[in-house]
Design an enzyme around this catalytic site. Structure first.
Site, mmCIF file in Angstrom:
data_model
loop_
_atom_site.group_PDB
_atom_site.id
_atom_site.type_symbol
_atom_site.label_atom_id
_atom_site.label_comp_id
_atom_site.label_asym_id
_atom_site.label_seq_id
_atom_site.Cartn_x
_atom_site.Cartn_y
_atom_site.Cartn_z
ATOM 1 N N HIS A 130 32.470 26.226 42.141
ATOM 2 C CA HIS A 130 33.856 26.645 42.322
ATOM 3 C C HIS A 130 34.715 25.386 42.344
ATOM 4 O O HIS A 130 34.241 24.307 42.712
ATOM 5 C CB HIS A 130 33.951 27.416 43.646
ATOM 6 C CG HIS A 130 35.263 28.048 43.942
ATOM 7 N ND1 HIS A 130 36.337 27.330 44.430
ATOM 8 C CD2 HIS A 130 35.689 29.334 43.837
ATOM 9 C CE1 HIS A 130 37.362 28.154 44.626
ATOM 10 N NE2 HIS A 130 36.994 29.378 44.267
ATOM 11 N N ASP A 207 27.944 24.928 49.605
ATOM 12 C CA ASP A 207 29.083 25.849 49.676
ATOM 13 C C ASP A 207 28.532 27.247 49.892
ATOM 14 O O ASP A 207 27.987 27.856 48.957
ATOM 15 C CB ASP A 207 29.893 25.760 48.378
ATOM 16 C CG ASP A 207 30.961 26.844 48.267
ATOM 17 O OD1 ASP A 207 31.582 26.946 47.201
ATOM 18 O OD2 ASP A 207 31.159 27.607 49.237
ATOM 19 N N GLN A 210 30.140 32.420 49.340
ATOM 20 C CA GLN A 210 29.718 33.700 48.762
ATOM 21 C C GLN A 210 28.352 34.135 49.260
ATOM 22 O O GLN A 210 27.935 35.262 49.021
ATOM 23 C CB GLN A 210 29.688 33.587 47.232
ATOM 24 C CG GLN A 210 31.041 33.323 46.616
ATOM 25 C CD GLN A 210 31.951 34.542 46.649
ATOM 26 O OE1 GLN A 210 31.491 35.670 46.730
ATOM 27 N NE2 GLN A 210 33.251 34.303 46.570
ATOM 28 N N LYS A 233 35.636 36.040 52.911
ATOM 29 C CA LYS A 233 34.607 36.495 51.980
ATOM 30 C C LYS A 233 33.560 37.336 52.709
ATOM 31 O O LYS A 233 32.794 38.059 52.078
ATOM 32 C CB LYS A 233 33.890 35.311 51.325
ATOM 33 C CG LYS A 233 34.815 34.307 50.670
ATOM 34 C CD LYS A 233 35.374 34.776 49.346
ATOM 35 C CE LYS A 233 36.050 33.602 48.631
ATOM 36 N NZ LYS A 233 36.781 34.021 47.444
ATOM 37 N N CYS A 371 38.106 30.630 39.144
ATOM 38 C CA CYS A 371 38.085 29.289 39.751
ATOM 39 C C CYS A 371 36.794 28.542 39.433
ATOM 40 O O CYS A 371 36.308 27.748 40.240
ATOM 41 C CB CYS A 371 38.283 29.350 41.264
ATOM 42 S SG CYS A 371 39.914 29.931 41.734
#
Lengths: 413, 186
Positions: A130, A207, A210, A233, A371
């Protein structure tokens, strides 16, 4: 078998009843929300927790001696404790509240890595990141003369581990990797990658924005140095997220932002820093947001990540089968390990038109580059359509999506 | 022409009963009118590769947020204006190609169709007028812009405005005194 299916359907309907927005109509049609990777919907339990805080316990945290301040502080720190336990951090000092995953990555880039970097040092990221896990490192590259290297992605959307092993070098200082791709749903082998990084003395930042709504995350088991999260999220509110960092690293880092709360004492001559986690939480925090995030953690745990995963994997399989029945439809990202995110293109139908047409049938999908411009470009595409499914989606919704897609094809081809 | 409110609120149990697809009931026909679909399927001026060389100028334009990318090409010709005796630039030919949504493609097609043979000055004014029509609901007064009234329903879809205006903004850049980009033949 039919009794099992009925029980599953009833279970999903109980979950759906927790989300007030799902009763909405759009263009006179029932809302079918297939955009949870952009932002998930909030259950009433999260909304209630935030509303209760504002109605009954609103006060600034940490600094007051009055009862309301104590109540607000308890709720705020309780949320931190819940999140820390949820990801198996060693203690709550390792969980820093931020505005989201993006701010958490920027914090690590500027407060951890920038002081350590020399010109020619290397930062490794993957081709499926991302923008939030690309741009902060590009900014750091401009500031320090570091080199940014990119781990390739295969044609099915998986990390090229062989290439990664060749890219790690004695100059590699940081490896940033997305746990779950928001664009194509790939679940990356973060445990294996972090092990490889540790063997070479490379710091890792994962990260997890998600991953948190779909997977059980154990940061100690993963073995990462930093892990980032976004509340919105994972069924929590917007404007709140968190950074997990190993305590030893966070202790050694200078502060990220300066102001109130993150100090122990201030004079014009000298200022001393507060302990963790406050050292990295300057100013009044998003108190309601943190409480809402804590409620989201409670909600996910009450539903059960095993139950969520089982349901979503069933939806993924079903949606994949149904979508592939559309003539000229190609799914982008066919990793063997995926969450319930389906990016796709259809011959002769631009994603943007697709999104507008299905919106008029009540379907909320996302179209564009998500993104992840480098990743979408890597597949030779200007854009994709993306349906991202969550615990409140159903097989029936997927079934009803197909005629809407077909209408778009009939109109435009 | 049917139109529908963009959204309605109504309380109903959170069950998932799908209703039959019915194009006439959705307002889509007002946005994706037959002329737009026709210009998307058979766009005027669409060429691959685009001509280049004497008199041709090109400009690449994109809207990275939605994935529209086009290259607009214009062949300018200087013809003497009978009244002033000064050469006036004329848009002798226009072409485009690219990868763009139906709205963007149809708009670029109509640009190529309606502007051929017009003066640069008039084309610039028409571009301003069409962009103002899409973004601000200003009227279309130039008679050569009347066919573009089919984009009127985009007034209700701000996230599709730039699809309709992309080619016209590219034209403005091409005809402006300091074009921002020049492309290569594609």
């Amino acid at each position: 078998m039919s009794a099992v299916i009925r029980e599953c359907d009833q279970q999903v309907q109980r979950w759906r009843a927790d989300f007030p927005i799902l009763t909405r109509q759009v263009h006179g049609r029932p809302l079918v929300y297939f955009d949870s990777a952009a932002t998930a919907q909030r259950p009433r339990q999260v909304l209630q927790a935030m509303d209760d805080y504002y109605r009954q316990h609103n006060a600034n945290v940490h600094r007051g001696v009055h009862s309301l301040s104590g109540e607000a502080t308890d709720l705020f720190e309780s949320a931190r404790n819940k999140l820390a336990a949820h990801i198996n951090a060693r203690n709550a000092r390792e969980v820093i509240f931020t505005r989201g995953s993006t701010e958490a990555i920027n914090l690590v880039a500027q407060a951890y890595l920038r002081p350590l970097l020399q010109a020619g040092d290397e930062i490794l990221i993957s081709h499926m990141e991302h923008h939030s896990n690309i741009v902060p490192w590009q900014m750091l590259r401009a500031q320090t003369g570091a080199v940014l290297k990119v781990i390739p992605v295969t044609d099915v959307g998986e990390l090229d581990l062989q290439a990664l092993r060749q890219l790690i070098s004695p100059r590699t200082r940081m490896l940033g990797l997305v746990h779950v791709s928001n664009a194509i749903g790939t679940i990356n082998p973060v445990r294996e990658v972090c092990k490889l990084a540790r063997q070479h003395g490379v710091t890792t930042i994962i990260d997890g924005a998600q991953a948190m709504p779909h997977l059980a995350v154990d940061v100690q088991d993963i073995g990462c140095d930093f892990y980032t999260m976004s509340g919105h999220k994972m069924y929590g509110p917007t404007g709140i997220g968190a950074l997990y960092g190993r305590e030893a690293l966070l202790e050694a880092m200078p502060p990220w932002q300066g102001g109130g709360e993150m100090i122990r004492s201030v004079s014009f001559a000298t200022t001393t820093w507060n302990d963790l986690p406050a050292k990295f939480e300057a100013g009044t925090p998003n108190i309601a947001g943190a409480i809402g995030l804590g409620a989201a953690v409670d909600y996910i745990r009450a539903v059960g990540l095993d139950a969520i995963a089982a349901h979503e994997q069933g939806l993924l399989q079903y949606a994949t089968e149904k979508l592939l029945q559309i003539d000229g439809l190609k799914i982008i990202g066919e990793a063997s390990n995926k969450v319930s995110v389906l990016s796709f293109v259809i011959d002769g139908v631009h994603p943007h038109d697709l999104g507008t047409i299905v919106d008029h049938h009540g379907f909320a999908i996302r179209t564009g580059h998500h993104c992840t411009m480098p990743l979408i470009k890597r597949f030779g595409l200007p854009a994709t359509a993306r349906a991202s499914l969550a615990l409140y989606n159903t097989r029936h919704e997927i079934e009803s999506f197909i005629p809407a897609l077909q209408q778009a094809c009939d109109m435009l081809r | 022409m049917k139109s529908k409110a963009l959204s309605r609120h109504s309380s109903r149990p959170a069950t998932c009963s799908a209703e039959p697809v019915d194009s006439a009931d959705t307002g889509l026909d007002a946005i994706y009118q037959q002329q737009i679909l026709q210009h998307n399927r058979q766009p005027v001026g669409f060429q691959k590769p685009l001509p280049h060389g004497s008199g041709w100028q090109q400009l690449h334009a994109s809207n990275p947020l939605c994935g529209d990318e086009i290259v607009l090409a214009v062949k300018m010709h200087r013809s003497a204006s009978a009244a002033a005796g000064k050469p006036e630039p004329i848009l002798q030919e226009l072409g485009f190609n690219g990868d763009s949504c139906a709205i963007c493609t149809a708009s670029a097609s109509l640009l190529c169709q309606q502007l051929q043979g017009l003066s640069s000055q008039r084309a610039t004014a028409m571009a301003q007028q069409f962009i103002a029509f899409v973004l601000c609901q200003q009227p279309l007064t130039d008679e050569r812009l009347q066919p573009l009234a089919i984009f009127a329903q985009l007034h209700q879809l701000p996230n599709r405005h730039h699809c309709a205006t992309l080619a016209w903004q590219a034209l403005q850049d091409l005809l402006g005194s300091h074009p921002q980009q020049t492309g290569t033949g594609t």
